[in-house]
Design a protein around this motif. Sequence first.
Motif, short mmCIF file in Angstrom:
data_model
loop_
_atom_site.label_atom_id
_atom_site.label_comp_id
_atom_site.label_asym_id
_atom_site.label_seq_id
_atom_site.Cartn_x
_atom_site.Cartn_y
_atom_site.Cartn_z
N VAL A 1 0.47 -18.68 -23.67
CA VAL A 1 1.33 -19.23 -24.82
C VAL A 1 1.22 -18.11 -26.04
CG1 VAL A 1 0.67 -21.01 -26.56
CG2 VAL A 1 0.22 -21.25 -24.33
N THR A 2 2.29 -18.33 -26.86
CA THR A 2 2.64 -17.36 -27.64
C THR A 2 3.18 -18.27 -28.86
OG1 THR A 2 5.01 -16.72 -27.10
CG2 THR A 2 3.28 -15.14 -26.43
N ALA A 3 3.64 -17.65 -30.07
CA ALA A 3 4.10 -18.69 -31.08
C ALA A 3 5.39 -18.86 -30.92
CB ALA A 3 3.97 -17.76 -32.30
N GLU A 4 6.23 -18.35 -30.19
CA GLU A 4 7.69 -18.84 -29.68
C GLU A 4 7.48 -20.09 -28.56
OE1 GLU A 4 10.16 -18.25 -31.30
OE2 GLU A 4 9.35 -17.05 -32.63
N LEU A 5 8.04 -21.15 -28.59
CA LEU A 5 7.83 -22.15 -27.55
C LEU A 5 8.62 -21.64 -26.30
CD1 LEU A 5 7.44 -25.01 -27.23
CD2 LEU A 5 9.86 -25.49 -27.63
N ILE B 1 -8.11 -21.63 -22.60
CA ILE B 1 -7.48 -23.03 -22.89
C ILE B 1 -6.35 -23.06 -21.86
CG2 ILE B 1 -6.34 -24.32 -24.50
CD1 ILE B 1 -8.18 -23.36 -26.61
N ALA B 2 -6.11 -24.35 -21.22
CA ALA B 2 -5.12 -24.53 -20.48
C ALA B 2 -4.41 -25.75 -21.02
CB ALA B 2 -5.47 -25.04 -18.76
N LEU B 3 -3.21 -25.52 -21.21
CA LEU B 3 -2.22 -26.80 -21.79
C LEU B 3 -1.51 -27.29 -20.71
CD1 LEU B 3 -0.52 -25.07 -24.89
CD2 LEU B 3 -2.82 -26.20 -24.86
N ALA B 4 -1.95 -28.83 -20.58
CA ALA B 4 -1.51 -29.64 -19.25
C ALA B 4 -0.70 -30.86 -19.73
CB ALA B 4 -2.55 -29.99 -18.30
N GLY B 5 0.58 -30.50 -20.36
CA GLY B 5 1.21 -31.80 -21.01
C GLY B 5 0.66 -32.22 -22.21
N ARG C 1 -5.57 -15.77 -23.67
CA ARG C 1 -6.74 -16.67 -23.21
C ARG C 1 -6.13 -18.21 -23.28
NH1 ARG C 1 -11.91 -16.52 -26.05
NH2 ARG C 1 -10.66 -16.13 -27.81
N MET C 2 -4.83 -18.27 -23.61
CA MET C 2 -4.29 -19.79 -23.50
C MET C 2 -2.97 -19.84 -22.77
SD MET C 2 -3.89 -22.59 -26.64
CE MET C 2 -2.91 -21.24 -27.69
N ALA D 1 4.86 -28.96 -7.02
CA ALA D 1 4.66 -27.41 -7.12
C ALA D 1 3.82 -27.03 -8.29
CB ALA D 1 6.10 -26.87 -7.32
N GLU D 2 3.78 -27.79 -9.16
CA GLU D 2 3.06 -27.43 -10.41
C GLU D 2 1.73 -27.55 -10.26
OE1 GLU D 2 3.87 -29.73 -14.20
OE2 GLU D 2 6.10 -30.00 -13.66
N HIS D 3 1.34 -28.58 -9.37
CA HIS D 3 -0.26 -28.70 -9.05
C HIS D 3 -0.58 -27.74 -8.29
CE1 HIS D 3 0.20 -33.49 -9.52
NE2 HIS D 3 0.33 -32.75 -10.78
N GLN D 4 0.21 -27.03 -7.51
CA GLN D 4 -0.22 -26.04 -6.53
C GLN D 4 -0.30 -24.60 -7.43
OE1 GLN D 4 -0.97 -26.17 -3.18
NE2 GLN D 4 -0.86 -28.41 -3.45
N LEU D 5 0.60 -24.42 -8.14
CA LEU D 5 0.71 -23.09 -8.95
C LEU D 5 -0.17 -23.10 -10.15
CD1 LEU D 5 2.59 -20.58 -9.39
CD2 LEU D 5 3.70 -21.85 -11.14
N TYR D 6 -0.22 -23.99 -10.69
CA TYR D 6 -1.41 -23.76 -12.30
C TYR D 6 -2.65 -23.57 -11.85
CZ TYR D 6 -1.78 -24.77 -17.11
OH TYR D 6 -1.99 -24.87 -18.65
N GLY D 7 -3.45 -23.80 -10.94
CA GLY D 7 -4.59 -23.61 -10.69
C GLY D 7 -4.82 -21.93 -10.14
N ARG D 8 -3.59 -21.80 -9.40
CA ARG D 8 -3.86 -20.23 -8.98
C ARG D 8 -3.90 -19.17 -10.11
NH1 ARG D 8 -0.06 -22.07 -4.76
NH2 ARG D 8 1.63 -20.93 -5.75
N CYS D 9 -2.81 -19.60 -10.92
CA CYS D 9 -2.61 -18.73 -12.25
C CYS D 9 -3.77 -18.74 -13.10
CB CYS D 9 -1.10 -19.18 -12.70
SG CYS D 9 0.26 -18.89 -12.01
N LEU D 10 -4.27 -19.98 -13.26
CA LEU D 10 -5.52 -19.84 -14.13
C LEU D 10 -6.67 -19.25 -13.58
CD1 LEU D 10 -7.00 -20.97 -16.75
CD2 LEU D 10 -7.61 -23.12 -15.22
N ALA D 11 -6.96 -19.23 -12.13
CA ALA D 11 -7.70 -18.44 -11.56
C ALA D 11 -7.54 -17.01 -11.64
CB ALA D 11 -8.15 -18.97 -10.18
N ALA D 12 -6.35 -16.62 -11.51
CA ALA D 12 -6.13 -15.05 -11.81
C ALA D 12 -6.08 -14.50 -12.90
CB ALA D 12 -4.45 -15.15 -11.19
N LEU D 13 -5.94 -15.58 -13.93
CA LEU D 13 -6.00 -15.13 -15.34
C LEU D 13 -7.48 -14.81 -15.83
CD1 LEU D 13 -4.96 -14.47 -18.25
CD2 LEU D 13 -5.26 -17.16 -18.70
N VAL D 14 -8.38 -15.83 -15.48
CA VAL D 14 -9.84 -15.86 -15.77
C VAL D 14 -10.57 -14.75 -15.02
CG1 VAL D 14 -9.98 -17.98 -16.70
CG2 VAL D 14 -10.68 -17.28 -14.45
N SER D 15 -10.09 -14.52 -13.86
CA SER D 15 -10.73 -13.21 -13.00
C SER D 15 -10.37 -12.00 -13.58
CB SER D 15 -10.08 -13.32 -11.72
OG SER D 15 -10.65 -14.41 -10.79
#
Length: 312
Positions: free
Chosen positions: A141-145, A85-89, A105-106, A174-188
Motif C-alpha cells: 500500500v502506498t499513498a496512490e490508490l 497490516i492486511a487490507l481485506a475489503g 508492512r501494509m 483466486a484471491e483466497h489462494q493468492l493473498y495468504g501466500r503473498c502475506l507469508a512471503a512478505l512477513v518472512s
Amino acid sequence: MSRTPVAVFISGSGTNMAALLYASRADDCPYEIALVLSNNPDADGLRLAAAEGVATFALPHQGMKRAEHDAAMEAQVLQAGAQAIALAGYMRILSPGFVARWEGRMINIHPSLLPKYTGLHTHERALAAGDSHGGCSVHLVTAELDDGPLLGQTAVAILPGDTADTLAARVLIAEHQLYGRCLAALVSQCSSPASLIDNVRERALALPEADEVVSHGMPCFGVIKGKKFAYVSNDHHGDGKVALLVKISGIDEQLQLIENDPARYYRPAYFGNDWIAIRLDLGDTDWDAIGEWLARSWRAIAPRRLAAMLDF
C-alpha cells in the motif's frame, strides 16, 4: 516457530480475512492474525473472527476526520502487537501519514490485474474491454490508490457468457489462494536476517566514503581505509539476535538506552562502553531512526573533511 502478528482491516463479509485466518492455521505459516478491525460495526467478518477466537475492534468513521479515525484504528493495531497490516475489503482510503508509518508492512488485494482497472467495478470494465482474462493482484500500500509495488498476481480466464458476478466469483477463489501466500512471503522477507542486513547496508553505504568488510564474522561498515562505525550482529556467539551495533557517547547513554527499552537495546559483548546494540528483529524497526543512528555513528569516527560533507 515464532509467528509475525498481523492486523486485518475489513468493511464487510471478510472472506479474504477468513482465507488469511485459515491459512495461518498451517504449522509452517509465518504469520498469525492478532486483530481484525472494521469501520463497520455490523460487518459479518467481525462475527466470524470473534467466533474463531480472534480479537476484534470496530469504530464507525462517520463524523470523524480521516486522520483521526486512522489514528484510533492504529492505536488498536499497536496495542495488539501487530507488525503488519492486511487490507481485506477495507472500503476506506487511508490518510498519507498512516500509510507512511506502515510503509513496506501494509498490503492490499485488488480484483484486477494491476495496473489495469484501479478503483471500483473492475470486472465490468474487464468485460467491457473484451479482455481474455481478469484476475487479482496483491500489492504494497502506498499513498496512490492501488499503485504500490506488486507482490503477486493470478490471472482468471473470462468465459463466454460471463457476467461481472460470475467472473467475480472465480476471481474471489483466486484471491483466497493468492493473498495468504503473498502475506507469508512478505512477513518472512521482512524478518529474515538477509533482508534486515540489506536494509542496514543500503543506509550505511549511502554515507560519504563508506565501505563494507567482514570483521569478526559480521558485516562491518567504516570509512574507506579508516575507522568502523557500524556492525551487524546475526546470531553472534549464538545469541539468536539480529542487531545493529553503533557508537554512542559512553556508558551513561548506554545504560539509559537499556533501561528505557531493554527489549531493543543491549550492551554488545566484546565491545566497549561507547557502543550500543539495537535489535532489528523485533518486527517494528523504525528504519528512519536506524538511518539517523548510522549517520551519528559515522560522524563520531569520520575525519572533519568528511563530516562537513554530511552537514550540507
